[in-house]
Design a protein around this motif. Structure first.
Motif, PDB file in Angstrom:
ATOM      1  N   ASP A  56      34.959  47.398  36.694  1.00 45.28           N
ATOM      2  CA  ASP A  56      33.734  47.107  37.488  1.00 45.28           C
ATOM      3  C   ASP A  56      32.823  48.073  37.961  1.00 45.28           C
ATOM      4  O   ASP A  56      33.146  49.226  38.785  1.00 45.28           O
ATOM      5  N   SER A  57      32.035  48.344  37.088  1.00 46.51           N
ATOM      6  CA  SER A  57      30.933  49.504  37.104  1.00 46.51           C
ATOM      7  C   SER A  57      29.991  49.431  38.519  1.00 46.51           C
ATOM      8  O   SER A  57      29.751  48.355  38.911  1.00 46.51           O
ATOM      9  N   LEU A  58      29.674  50.680  38.618  1.00 46.68           N
ATOM     10  CA  LEU A  58      28.725  50.624  40.019  1.00 46.68           C
ATOM     11  C   LEU A  58      27.706  49.725  40.099  1.00 46.68           C
ATOM     12  O   LEU A  58      27.313  49.218  41.084  1.00 46.68           O
ATOM     13  N   TYR A  59      26.880  49.513  38.783  1.00 45.16           N
ATOM     14  CA  TYR A  59      25.681  48.692  38.607  1.00 45.16           C
ATOM     15  C   TYR A  59      26.038  47.599  37.882  1.00 45.16           C
ATOM     16  O   TYR A  59      25.206  47.083  37.577  1.00 45.16           O
ATOM     17  N   GLY A  60      27.226  46.871  37.835  1.00 47.89           N
ATOM     18  CA  GLY A  60      27.460  45.726  37.069  1.00 47.89           C
ATOM     19  C   GLY A  60      27.460  44.402  37.747  1.00 47.89           C
ATOM     20  O   GLY A  60      27.721  43.558  37.091  1.00 47.89           O
ATOM     21  N   ASN A  61      27.231  44.324  39.165  1.00 45.04           N
ATOM     22  CA  ASN A  61      26.974  43.138  39.905  1.00 45.04           C
ATOM     23  C   ASN A  61      28.332  42.471  39.669  1.00 45.04           C
ATOM     24  O   ASN A  61      28.297  41.119  39.547  1.00 45.04           O
ATOM     25  N   ASN A  62      29.417  43.195  39.831  1.00 43.91           N
ATOM     26  CA  ASN A  62      30.603  42.355  39.913  1.00 43.91           C
ATOM     27  C   ASN A  62      31.135  41.790  38.686  1.00 43.91           C
ATOM     28  O   ASN A  62      32.069  41.070  38.673  1.00 43.91           O
ATOM     29  N   ARG A  63      30.519  42.223  37.753  1.00 49.74           N
ATOM     30  CA  ARG A  63      30.991  41.765  36.230  1.00 49.74           C
ATOM     31  C   ARG A  63      31.983  42.901  35.838  1.00 49.74           C
ATOM     32  O   ARG A  63      31.958  43.812  36.131  1.00 49.74           O
ATOM     33  N   LEU A  64      33.287  42.026  35.031  1.00 49.99           N
ATOM     34  CA  LEU A  64      33.925  42.775  34.617  1.00 49.99           C
ATOM     35  C   LEU A  64      33.751  43.230  32.966  1.00 49.99           C
ATOM     36  O   LEU A  64      33.281  42.114  32.305  1.00 49.99           O
ATOM     37  N   ALA A  65      33.939  44.399  32.612  1.00 50.27           N
ATOM     38  CA  ALA A  65      33.888  44.817  30.962  1.00 50.27           C
ATOM     39  C   ALA A  65      35.272  44.968  30.840  1.00 50.27           C
ATOM     40  O   ALA A  65      36.151  45.885  31.189  1.00 50.27           O
ATOM     41  N   PHE A  66      35.819  44.068  29.789  1.00 51.89           N
ATOM     42  CA  PHE A  66      37.193  44.333  29.139  1.00 51.89           C
ATOM     43  C   PHE A  66      37.226  45.312  28.068  1.00 51.89           C
ATOM     44  O   PHE A  66      36.602  45.491  27.164  1.00 51.89           O
ATOM     45  N   GLY A  67      38.467  45.884  28.144  1.00 55.85           N
ATOM     46  CA  GLY A  67      38.650  46.826  27.036  1.00 55.85           C
ATOM     47  C   GLY A  67      39.433  45.724  25.783  1.00 55.85           C
ATOM     48  O   GLY A  67      39.863  44.775  25.856  1.00 55.85           O
ATOM     49  N   LYS A  68      39.862  46.659  24.882  1.00 50.94           N
ATOM     50  CA  LYS A  68      40.346  45.975  23.484  1.00 50.94           C
ATOM     51  C   LYS A  68      41.680  45.427  23.762  1.00 50.94           C
ATOM     52  O   LYS A  68      41.962  44.514  23.034  1.00 50.94           O
ATOM     53  N   GLY A  69      42.388  45.894  24.777  1.00 48.62           N
ATOM     54  CA  GLY A  69      43.781  45.230  24.863  1.00 48.62           C
ATOM     55  C   GLY A  69      44.942  45.853  24.005  1.00 48.62           C
ATOM     56  O   GLY A  69      44.901  46.364  22.924  1.00 48.62           O
ATOM     57  N   ASN A  70      46.051  45.852  24.688  1.00 50.25           N
ATOM     58  CA  ASN A  70      47.267  46.514  23.899  1.00 50.25           C
ATOM     59  C   ASN A  70      48.470  45.373  23.714  1.00 50.25           C
ATOM     60  O   ASN A  70      48.537  44.768  24.908  1.00 50.25           O
TER      61      ASN A  70
END
Lengths: 116, 112
Positions: free
Chosen positions: B92-106
């Motif tokens: 949840d980035s500081l300026y992301g407006n509560n959007r999540l950015a997901f990683g590639k996964g394990n």
């Protein structure tokens, strides 16, 4: 935790048809809903953010005319894949967030779309 | 945009062993979250760690966060066959407006 449902859980359609997927927050009011797409063995990619009563904000590269999002009420958002093609086959996941809730919200169980 | 980026590992371990996976990201964050996903299913929220926290525990899960290195790790202790799943971090980035950015996964496979 809060409950978010999606309907249908899976759908198979012919190429060229449109498919509507519903996302509902069952026990809270979702001021924001997010739509993600996930291809096999890949991560979730955010498609769009929808706020109740306003137009959705689409991520770069996502066609707004192809993926129509409606968030007409505080408990329901719909994603319509218009003129679906085989490359649209994917797992579509929504999440719903209350204005005071954690970022990202609560996730629905996903909808598997297969376009023949 | 994808911010969280785990090392693209596939872990295969014996039941009872510990599983560790990592995540790196690029921008300043409010918090970082870890999720589990069983094959073909939805996401299960595991744990959230805030940017001012360095370590957090929840049952057999231990999460660390190093904001200076922009990285996080998830440790599952005493793994069980039921832990077999894909694990994603999301920022949840500081300026992301509560959007999540997901990683590639394990992908973690726990062998009984």
């Amino acid at each position: 935790g809060a409950v978010v449902s999606q309907h249908p859980s899976w759908v198979i359609c012919k190429s060229g048809t449109s498919v509507k997927i519903e996302c509902r927050s069952l026990d809270f009011q979702a001021t924001t809903m997010f739509w993600y797409r996930q291809f096999p063995k890949q991560s979730l990619m955010l498609m769009a953010t929808s706020n109740e009563g306003s137009k959705a904000t689409y991520e770069q590269g996502v066609e707004k005319d192809k993926f129509l999002i409606n968030h007409a009420s505080l408990t329901l958002s719909t994603l319509t894949v218009t003129s679906a093609h085989p490359e649209d086959s994917s797992f579509y996941i929504c999440s719903a967030r209350h204005s005071s809730g954690r970022a990202g919200g609560f996730f629905g169980p996903g909808t598997r779309l297969t376009v023949l | 945009s994808q911010q969280g980026e785990e090392d693209p590992q596939a872990l295969s371990i014996q039941e009872g062993e510990n599983a560790t996976m990592n995540c790196s990201y690029k921008t300043s964050i409010n918090n970082l979250q870890w999720y589990r996903q069983n094959s073909g299913r939805g996401l299960v929220h595991l744990i959230l760690i805030r940017s001012n926290e360095r370590e957090k525990h929840s049952g057999r899960l231990r999460v660390t966060l190093d904001t200076s290195k922009k990285s996080s790790s998830l440790l599952i202790t005493a793994s069980r066959a039921a832990d077999t799943a894909s694990y994603f971090c999301a920022t949840d980035s500081l300026y992301g407006n509560n959007r999540l950015a997901f990683g590639k996964g394990n992908q973690v496979v726990v062998i009984p």
